[in-house]
Design an enzyme around this catalytic site. Structure first.
Site, mmCIF file in Angstrom:
data_model
loop_
_atom_site.group_PDB
_atom_site.id
_atom_site.type_symbol
_atom_site.label_atom_id
_atom_site.label_comp_id
_atom_site.label_asym_id
_atom_site.label_seq_id
_atom_site.Cartn_x
_atom_site.Cartn_y
_atom_site.Cartn_z
ATOM 1 N N ARG A 242 0.870 -1.175 0.000
ATOM 2 C CA ARG A 242 0.000 0.000 0.000
ATOM 3 C C ARG A 242 0.907 1.226 0.000
ATOM 4 N NH1 ARG A 242 -3.425 -2.693 -1.542
ATOM 5 N NH2 ARG A 242 -5.423 -3.258 -0.591
ATOM 6 N N GLU A 271 -3.877 7.272 -4.633
ATOM 7 C CA GLU A 271 -4.096 6.835 -6.030
ATOM 8 C C GLU A 271 -5.376 7.415 -6.599
ATOM 9 O OE1 GLU A 271 -3.932 2.575 -5.730
ATOM 10 O OE2 GLU A 271 -1.887 2.623 -4.985
ATOM 11 N N HIS A 289 -0.967 0.253 -9.871
ATOM 12 C CA HIS A 289 -1.625 -0.679 -8.941
ATOM 13 C C HIS A 289 -2.236 -1.851 -9.712
ATOM 14 C CE1 HIS A 289 -3.765 -1.015 -4.802
ATOM 15 N NE2 HIS A 289 -3.522 -2.208 -5.308
HETATM 16 C C1 8YV Z 1 -6.765 -4.423 -5.755
HETATM 17 C C2 8YV Z 1 -5.187 -4.972 -4.063
HETATM 18 O O1 8YV Z 1 -7.732 -4.857 -4.915
HETATM 19 O O2 8YV Z 1 -5.799 -7.141 -3.434
HETATM 20 C C3 8YV Z 1 -5.512 -6.008 -3.066
HETATM 21 O O3 8YV Z 1 -5.469 -5.691 -1.883
HETATM 22 O O4 8YV Z 1 -4.694 -3.960 -3.744
HETATM 23 C C4 8YV Z 1 -5.509 -5.191 -5.473
HETATM 24 O O5 8YV Z 1 -5.583 -6.517 -5.834
HETATM 25 C C5 8YV Z 1 -7.186 -4.580 -7.143
HETATM 26 O O6 8YV Z 1 -6.437 -3.678 -7.844
HETATM 27 C C6 8YV Z 1 -8.635 -4.279 -7.354
HETATM 28 O O7 8YV Z 1 -8.883 -2.948 -7.203
#
Ligand code: 8YV
Length: 323
Positions: A242, A271, A289
């Site tokens: 993150r 983001e 991301h």
């Molecule tokens: C996002 C992610 O969820 O799994 C996670 O925690 O950060 C990613 O896989 C994915 O980009 C969907 O928004």
């Protein structure tokens, strides 16, 4: 002319759900076949959520979503928050629990992709892959020498957070003959890699640092200016966790002053905003991301979101409730 009988509309028995995040079209379609979907991002009207709220029984969010206690309080009938992603740091799980609202995520199915992407970013930065690509496209080959790059195989790698994804990164790094060490909240039983209690202690011992820990308040700014200084002028930082785990201002400063050599970043503090300073630097590789963004994995994540919703509405145990 004979009057037509009045059209009798029977209320749909389909449960109503609120789509609170951008998810792939195939998930939106599958959701729409089973449920009445209120897509809140497609609605410019700020009163929309409150209008549909009394009927909403589930929320579909993603890893980047912010589902606060206040937001949940606006949804009196909500029973489930299903997160399309493994990270749920944006969801106030405690507030949900207090209301008896269940929260699910999509663990395991994305572990390999995220670990692959961590290695891709590490290799891209160390071996200057984007620069080499530009060099060839710009017709520089044969005119100017391409600079030497950094060797990844055999280098010392520090992993911040040795959970599912961190362990998968370690497994890959072993294939590269890397010397692995880690930091985590506590030493892991049965793990032989050297453990350091803080990211700073770890950074002092390694050439490259990959951040693969959870987000949220507990890890906010964990990779700070001191840790980056400890990583040193030859050091490379990769973040697939993150954006908030890294102090972004300190990172920009460390890169600008060459306190570290480079960074590979898939995640950012706010983001999709990426600091202009980062985008102007040659010693960074930036991706949007997308670590879990293969068709295979996003399909598996979508299926897990559907499985959790279907189980909930059928009264079956949830496949992947958050711990
Ligand atoms: C996002 C992610 O969820 O799994 C996670 O925690 O950060 C990613 O896989 C994915 O980009 C969907 O928004």
């Amino acid at each position: 002319m004979q009057d037509r009988p009045p059209l009798v509309t029977t209320p749909s028995m389909k449960p109503q759900i609120l789509l609170a995040a951008k998810v792939p079209p195939f998930l939106v379609e599958a959701l729409a076949q089973r449920y009445i979907v209120h897509d809140m991002l497609a609605q410019p009207d700020p009163g929309f959520v409150d209008r549909v709220a009394p009927q909403v029984r589930a929320v579909v969010a993603n890893g980047e979503s912010t589902i606060t206690a206040d937001f949940l309080a606006r949804l009196p009938a909500v029973e489930l928050v299903s997160v399309f992603g493994v990270g749920y740091d944006g969801v106030d799980v405690q507030a949900a629990r207090q209301r008896g609202i269940q929260v699910t995520n999509t663990p395991d199915v994305l572990t390999d992709d995220v670990a692959d992407m961590a290695m891709a970013l590490l290799l891209a930065v160390a071996r200057k892959v984007p620069q080499a690509d530009r060099y060839v496209r710009d017709g520089q080959w044969g005119r100017a020498a391409f600079p030497f790059t950094r060797k990844v195989s055999g280098a010392r790698l520090g992993i911040v957070g040795l959970g599912r994804i961190g362990s998968a990164i370690a497994q890959r790094a072993r294939g590269f003959g890397m010397h692995i060490a880690y930091t985590a909240r506590s030493r892991k039983d049965g793990i032989d890699y050297p453990y350091y209690p803080t990211p700073r202690d770890l950074a002092e011992q390694v050439d490259m640092l990959i951040v693969s820990t959870v987000g949220g308040p507990a890890t906010h700014g964990l990779i700070d200016a001191e840790t980056l200084r400890a990583l040193g002028p030859q050091g490379i930082l990769v973040n697939i966790a993150r954006g908030t785990v890294v102090d972004e201002d300190a990172l920009v400063e460390a890169l600008a002053t060459k306190a570290i050599a480079g960074a590979g970043l898939d995640v950012f503090a706010s983001e999709p905003r990426v600091p202009a300073a980062l985008a102007s630097m040659d010693n960074v590789v930036l991706t949007p991301h997308m670590a879990s963004g293969t068709l295979e994995t996003r399909t598996a994540m979508a299926n897990l979101v559907l499985d959790n919703l279907d189980a909930h509405f059928a009264g079956r145990p949830l496949p992947t409730p958050v711990p």
